[in-house]
Design a protein around this motif. Structure first.
Motif, short mmCIF file in Angstrom:
data_model
loop_
_atom_site.label_atom_id
_atom_site.label_comp_id
_atom_site.label_asym_id
_atom_site.label_seq_id
_atom_site.Cartn_x
_atom_site.Cartn_y
_atom_site.Cartn_z
N LEU A 74 0.83 -1.21 0.00
CA LEU A 74 0.00 0.00 0.00
C LEU A 74 0.86 1.26 0.00
O LEU A 74 0.61 2.21 -0.74
CB LEU A 74 -0.91 0.03 1.23
CG LEU A 74 -2.18 -0.79 1.17
CD1 LEU A 74 -2.82 -0.86 2.55
CD2 LEU A 74 -3.14 -0.21 0.16
N LYS A 75 1.89 1.25 0.83
CA LYS A 75 2.79 2.40 0.92
C LYS A 75 3.46 2.67 -0.42
O LYS A 75 3.57 3.81 -0.87
CB LYS A 75 3.84 2.16 2.02
CG LYS A 75 4.78 3.31 2.24
CD LYS A 75 5.71 3.00 3.41
CE LYS A 75 6.65 4.14 3.66
NZ LYS A 75 7.55 3.86 4.80
N HIS A 76 3.91 1.62 -1.08
CA HIS A 76 4.55 1.77 -2.39
C HIS A 76 3.58 2.40 -3.38
O HIS A 76 3.94 3.33 -4.12
CB HIS A 76 5.04 0.42 -2.92
CG HIS A 76 5.66 0.51 -4.26
ND1 HIS A 76 6.97 0.90 -4.45
CD2 HIS A 76 5.14 0.31 -5.50
CE1 HIS A 76 7.23 0.92 -5.75
NE2 HIS A 76 6.13 0.56 -6.41
N TRP A 77 2.35 1.92 -3.41
CA TRP A 77 1.36 2.45 -4.34
C TRP A 77 1.07 3.92 -4.06
O TRP A 77 1.01 4.73 -4.98
CB TRP A 77 0.08 1.61 -4.25
CG TRP A 77 -0.99 2.06 -5.20
CD1 TRP A 77 -0.99 1.94 -6.56
CD2 TRP A 77 -2.22 2.70 -4.87
NE1 TRP A 77 -2.16 2.46 -7.09
CE2 TRP A 77 -2.92 2.94 -6.05
CE3 TRP A 77 -2.80 3.09 -3.66
CZ2 TRP A 77 -4.18 3.54 -6.08
CZ3 TRP A 77 -4.05 3.68 -3.68
CH2 TRP A 77 -4.72 3.90 -4.89
N VAL A 78 0.92 4.27 -2.81
CA VAL A 78 0.62 5.65 -2.43
C VAL A 78 1.77 6.58 -2.82
O VAL A 78 1.55 7.67 -3.35
CB VAL A 78 0.33 5.76 -0.91
CG1 VAL A 78 0.35 7.20 -0.43
CG2 VAL A 78 -1.01 5.11 -0.58
N GLN A 79 3.00 6.15 -2.60
CA GLN A 79 4.15 7.02 -2.83
C GLN A 79 4.67 6.98 -4.27
O GLN A 79 5.51 7.81 -4.64
CB GLN A 79 5.28 6.65 -1.87
CG GLN A 79 4.92 6.94 -0.44
CD GLN A 79 6.01 6.55 0.53
OE1 GLN A 79 6.77 5.61 0.30
NE2 GLN A 79 6.10 7.27 1.64
N ASP A 80 4.20 6.08 -5.08
CA ASP A 80 4.67 5.93 -6.45
C ASP A 80 4.21 7.11 -7.31
O ASP A 80 3.01 7.35 -7.44
CB ASP A 80 4.13 4.62 -7.04
CG ASP A 80 4.69 4.30 -8.41
OD1 ASP A 80 5.56 5.04 -8.90
OD2 ASP A 80 4.24 3.29 -8.99
N GLU A 81 5.16 7.84 -7.87
CA GLU A 81 4.82 8.98 -8.73
C GLU A 81 4.15 8.52 -10.03
O GLU A 81 3.45 9.29 -10.67
CB GLU A 81 6.08 9.79 -9.04
CG GLU A 81 6.67 10.49 -7.82
CD GLU A 81 5.70 11.47 -7.16
OE1 GLU A 81 4.97 12.18 -7.87
OE2 GLU A 81 5.67 11.50 -5.90
N LYS A 82 4.39 7.28 -10.42
CA LYS A 82 3.77 6.72 -11.63
C LYS A 82 2.73 5.67 -11.21
O LYS A 82 2.63 4.61 -11.82
CB LYS A 82 4.84 6.10 -12.52
CG LYS A 82 5.86 7.10 -13.01
CD LYS A 82 6.94 6.43 -13.81
CE LYS A 82 8.00 7.45 -14.20
NZ LYS A 82 9.17 6.83 -14.77
N ARG A 83 1.97 6.00 -10.19
CA ARG A 83 0.99 5.09 -9.60
C ARG A 83 0.07 4.48 -10.65
O ARG A 83 -0.46 5.18 -11.51
CB ARG A 83 0.17 5.87 -8.58
CG ARG A 83 -0.83 5.09 -7.80
CD ARG A 83 -1.60 5.96 -6.78
NE ARG A 83 -0.71 6.82 -6.03
CZ ARG A 83 -0.67 8.15 -6.19
NH1 ARG A 83 -1.46 8.76 -7.04
NH2 ARG A 83 0.18 8.86 -5.49
#
Length: 109
Positions: A74-83
């Protein structure tokens, strides 16, 4: 039930993405991560045996892996600039939960 809970959570995060970006960027373990852990634990507690196990694994070990991996994803998805789109994320997250990492790897070989 798992997919509907996951969908609800991810849609809520998507609508409030700025808040979640801020909360995940806090250096120490935030209340958000603790609350997500509790949400997962409350859901999975229904599946543990009387001797506090899931299968033959102590529940706290199982919880440590499941909540750690889920919160990290979840954290990766939230912080991903290219979500990726939330619908794609829900699909992938659900697939990991239901098929497991080994199941997904086996299908790609």
């Amino acid at each position: 039930m798992v997919k509907s809970m996951m969908t609800y959570l991810i849609e809520h995060i998507d609508v409030n993405i700025g808040f979640y970006k801020t909360m995940f960027s806090i250096g120490k373990v935030s209340m958000l991560q603790e609350k997500l852990h509790m949400l997962i634990q409350n859901h999975l507690s229904a599946y543990k045996s009387k001797d506090n196990k899931i299968g033959d694994m102590p529940f706290d070990y199982f919880m440590s892996y499941v909540s750690g991996a889920g919160i990290a994803l979840l954290k990766h998805w939230v912080q991903d600039e290219k979500r990726i789109k939330k619908e794609d994320f829900i699909h992938h997250f659900y697939k990991i939960v239901t098929e497991g990492t080994i199941g997904i790897v086996k299908k790609s070989v």
